[in-house]
Scaffold this motif. Structure first.
Motif, PDB file in Angstrom:
ATOM      1  N   ALA A   7       0.859  -1.180   0.000  1.00  0.00           N
ATOM      2  CA  ALA A   7       0.000   0.000   0.000  1.00  0.00           C
ATOM      3  C   ALA A   7       0.898   1.233   0.000  1.00  0.00           C
ATOM      4  O   ALA A   7       0.808   2.083   0.880  1.00  0.00           O
ATOM      5  N   PRO A   8       1.798   1.353  -0.994  1.00  0.00           N
ATOM      6  CA  PRO A   8       2.809   2.417  -0.955  1.00  0.00           C
ATOM      7  C   PRO A   8       2.255   3.812  -1.151  1.00  0.00           C
ATOM      8  O   PRO A   8       2.888   4.785  -0.758  1.00  0.00           O
ATOM      9  N   GLU A   9       1.074   3.952  -1.750  1.00  0.00           N
ATOM     10  CA  GLU A   9       0.554   5.287  -2.020  1.00  0.00           C
ATOM     11  C   GLU A   9      -0.164   5.900  -0.818  1.00  0.00           C
ATOM     12  O   GLU A   9      -0.595   7.035  -0.865  1.00  0.00           O
ATOM     13  N   LEU A  10      -0.269   5.160   0.274  1.00  0.00           N
ATOM     14  CA  LEU A  10      -0.958   5.666   1.461  1.00  0.00           C
ATOM     15  C   LEU A  10       0.039   6.157   2.499  1.00  0.00           C
ATOM     16  O   LEU A  10       1.107   5.571   2.664  1.00  0.00           O
ATOM     17  N   GLU A  11      -0.343   7.225   3.216  1.00  0.00           N
ATOM     18  CA  GLU A  11       0.515   7.695   4.300  1.00  0.00           C
ATOM     19  C   GLU A  11       0.699   6.615   5.353  1.00  0.00           C
ATOM     20  O   GLU A  11       1.773   6.441   5.896  1.00  0.00           O
ATOM     21  N   ASP A  12      -0.380   5.915   5.656  1.00  0.00           N
ATOM     22  CA  ASP A  12      -0.318   4.855   6.661  1.00  0.00           C
ATOM     23  C   ASP A  12      -0.276   3.478   6.004  1.00  0.00           C
ATOM     24  O   ASP A  12      -0.759   2.499   6.556  1.00  0.00           O
ATOM     25  N   GLY A  13       0.340   3.409   4.815  1.00  0.00           N
ATOM     26  CA  GLY A  13       0.407   2.153   4.068  1.00  0.00           C
ATOM     27  C   GLY A  13       1.070   1.029   4.844  1.00  0.00           C
ATOM     28  O   GLY A  13       0.628  -0.113   4.794  1.00  0.00           O
ATOM     29  N   ASP A  14       2.149   1.365   5.579  1.00  0.00           N
ATOM     30  CA  ASP A  14       2.820   0.325   6.359  1.00  0.00           C
ATOM     31  C   ASP A  14       1.888  -0.239   7.417  1.00  0.00           C
ATOM     32  O   ASP A  14       1.862  -1.443   7.670  1.00  0.00           O
ATOM     33  N   ARG A  15       1.063   0.619   8.033  1.00  0.00           N
ATOM     34  CA  ARG A  15       0.117   0.159   9.051  1.00  0.00           C
ATOM     35  C   ARG A  15      -0.965  -0.723   8.414  1.00  0.00           C
ATOM     36  O   ARG A  15      -1.370  -1.734   8.969  1.00  0.00           O
ATOM     37  N   THR A  16      -1.414  -0.334   7.215  1.00  0.00           N
ATOM     38  CA  THR A  16      -2.406  -1.129   6.491  1.00  0.00           C
ATOM     39  C   THR A  16      -1.860  -2.507   6.171  1.00  0.00           C
ATOM     40  O   THR A  16      -2.524  -3.522   6.378  1.00  0.00           O
ATOM     41  N   VAL A  17      -0.640  -2.554   5.666  1.00  0.00           N
ATOM     42  CA  VAL A  17      -0.008  -3.824   5.311  1.00  0.00           C
ATOM     43  C   VAL A  17       0.201  -4.685   6.559  1.00  0.00           C
ATOM     44  O   VAL A  17      -0.066  -5.884   6.539  1.00  0.00           O
ATOM     45  N   ALA A  18       0.642  -4.077   7.645  1.00  0.00           N
ATOM     46  CA  ALA A  18       0.842  -4.836   8.888  1.00  0.00           C
ATOM     47  C   ALA A  18      -0.484  -5.406   9.391  1.00  0.00           C
ATOM     48  O   ALA A  18      -0.541  -6.550   9.859  1.00  0.00           O
ATOM     49  N   ASP A  19      -1.558  -4.627   9.278  1.00  0.00           N
ATOM     50  CA  ASP A  19      -2.879  -5.086   9.707  1.00  0.00           C
ATOM     51  C   ASP A  19      -3.342  -6.279   8.854  1.00  0.00           C
ATOM     52  O   ASP A  19      -3.813  -7.291   9.385  1.00  0.00           O
ATOM     53  N   LEU A  20      -3.195  -6.173   7.553  1.00  0.00           N
ATOM     54  CA  LEU A  20      -3.584  -7.279   6.664  1.00  0.00           C
ATOM     55  C   LEU A  20      -2.698  -8.492   6.913  1.00  0.00           C
ATOM     56  O   LEU A  20      -3.180  -9.630   6.921  1.00  0.00           O
ATOM     57  N   HIS A  21      -1.417  -8.275   7.145  1.00  0.00           N
ATOM     58  CA  HIS A  21      -0.495  -9.383   7.446  1.00  0.00           C
ATOM     59  C   HIS A  21      -0.951 -10.137   8.692  1.00  0.00           C
ATOM     60  O   HIS A  21      -1.014 -11.370   8.689  1.00  0.00           O
ATOM     61  N   ARG A  22      -1.301  -9.416   9.755  1.00  0.00           N
ATOM     62  CA  ARG A  22      -1.799 -10.069  10.985  1.00  0.00           C
ATOM     63  C   ARG A  22      -3.075 -10.854  10.688  1.00  0.00           C
ATOM     64  O   ARG A  22      -3.249 -11.977  11.165  1.00  0.00           O
ATOM     65  N   TRP A  23      -3.982 -10.267   9.902  1.00  0.00           N
ATOM     66  CA  TRP A  23      -5.243 -10.925   9.551  1.00  0.00           C
ATOM     67  C   TRP A  23      -4.967 -12.247   8.820  1.00  0.00           C
ATOM     68  O   TRP A  23      -5.552 -13.279   9.147  1.00  0.00           O
ATOM     69  N   LEU A  24      -4.095 -12.194   7.836  1.00  0.00           N
ATOM     70  CA  LEU A  24      -3.791 -13.399   7.056  1.00  0.00           C
ATOM     71  C   LEU A  24      -3.112 -14.463   7.916  1.00  0.00           C
ATOM     72  O   LEU A  24      -3.374 -15.660   7.764  1.00  0.00           O
ATOM     73  N   ARG A  25      -2.217 -14.045   8.814  1.00  0.00           N
ATOM     74  CA  ARG A  25      -1.523 -15.009   9.695  1.00  0.00           C
ATOM     75  C   ARG A  25      -2.496 -15.692  10.657  1.00  0.00           C
ATOM     76  O   ARG A  25      -2.265 -16.816  11.079  1.00  0.00           O
ATOM     77  N   ARG A  26      -3.581 -15.011  10.985  1.00  0.00           N
ATOM     78  CA  ARG A  26      -4.577 -15.592  11.908  1.00  0.00           C
ATOM     79  C   ARG A  26      -5.575 -16.499  11.191  1.00  0.00           C
ATOM     80  O   ARG A  26      -6.321 -17.223  11.847  1.00  0.00           O
ATOM     81  N   ASP A  27      -5.609 -16.436   9.873  1.00  0.00           N
ATOM     82  CA  ASP A  27      -6.540 -17.251   9.088  1.00  0.00           C
ATOM     83  C   ASP A  27      -5.901 -18.614   8.839  1.00  0.00           C
ATOM     84  O   ASP A  27      -4.955 -18.742   8.059  1.00  0.00           O
ATOM     85  N   ASP A  28      -6.421 -19.646   9.500  1.00  0.00           N
ATOM     86  CA  ASP A  28      -5.831 -20.982   9.405  1.00  0.00           C
ATOM     87  C   ASP A  28      -5.765 -21.500   7.979  1.00  0.00           C
ATOM     88  O   ASP A  28      -4.785 -22.136   7.589  1.00  0.00           O
ATOM     89  N   THR A  29      -6.800 -21.245   7.176  1.00  0.00           N
ATOM     90  CA  THR A  29      -6.803 -21.781   5.809  1.00  0.00           C
ATOM     91  C   THR A  29      -5.743 -21.108   4.947  1.00  0.00           C
ATOM     92  O   THR A  29      -5.125 -21.757   4.111  1.00  0.00           O
ATOM     93  N   VAL A  30      -5.517 -19.833   5.157  1.00  0.00           N
ATOM     94  CA  VAL A  30      -4.481 -19.125   4.404  1.00  0.00           C
ATOM     95  C   VAL A  30      -3.104 -19.547   4.898  1.00  0.00           C
ATOM     96  O   VAL A  30      -2.210 -19.876   4.103  1.00  0.00           O
TER      97      VAL A  30
END
Length: 136
Positions: A7-30
């Motif tokens: 999410a490089p075009e966002l000011e808080d892109g790193d926070r967005t990516v970290a949030d999605l990363h946590r979500w994906l890591r918590r999803d057992d099927t993913v």
């Protein structure tokens, strides 16, 4: 297949990516079907480094699980920031979780259908029927 989500075009892109990363890591099927890593890279057009998610997908079914998990992540956010998926140099920016957005994501991540094989010469000429008129 390697997939990068950023999410490089966002000011808080790193926070967005970290949030999605946590979500994906918590999803057992993913988590079961792919390798998920948070990385820091310099992307074309970005100032400095950006956080991105590196995914290594080994099975086609994992693509569908990723799309479903992404849609659930988007639906759980009051404001859904855009993210960019990059596969084999092709990028797709998603700004929602509509059916059309998820279809576009699956189309990018799905392997192309196999090309039809060219027809061969066939089984050969029909054998002559000795009982047919004019036959042997």
């Amino acid at each position: 297949m390697q997939i990068q989500i950023s999410a490089p075009e966002l000011e808080d892109g790193d926070r967005t990516v970290a949030d999605l990363h946590r979500w994906l890591r918590r999803d057992d099927t993913v988590r079961r079907d792919m390798d998920i890593r948070l990385a820091h890279r310099t992307l074309p057009g970005a100032m400095g480094t950006v956080d991105l998610i590196d995914l290594i997908v080994g099975q086609s079914v994992a693509v569908l699980n990723l799309a479903l998990s992404y849609a659930a992540w988007r639906a759980a956010r009051r404001t859904a920031p855009a993210v960019t998926l990059t596969v084999d140099g092709v990028s797709l920016t998603l700004s929602g979780a509509s059916d059309d957005e998820v279809r576009r994501m699956v189309a990018l991540l799905s392997p192309p259908p196999p090309l039809p094989s060219e027809p061969g010469p066939g089984p050969g000429p029909e054998p002559e029927d000795p009982t047919a008129p004019g036959g042997r």
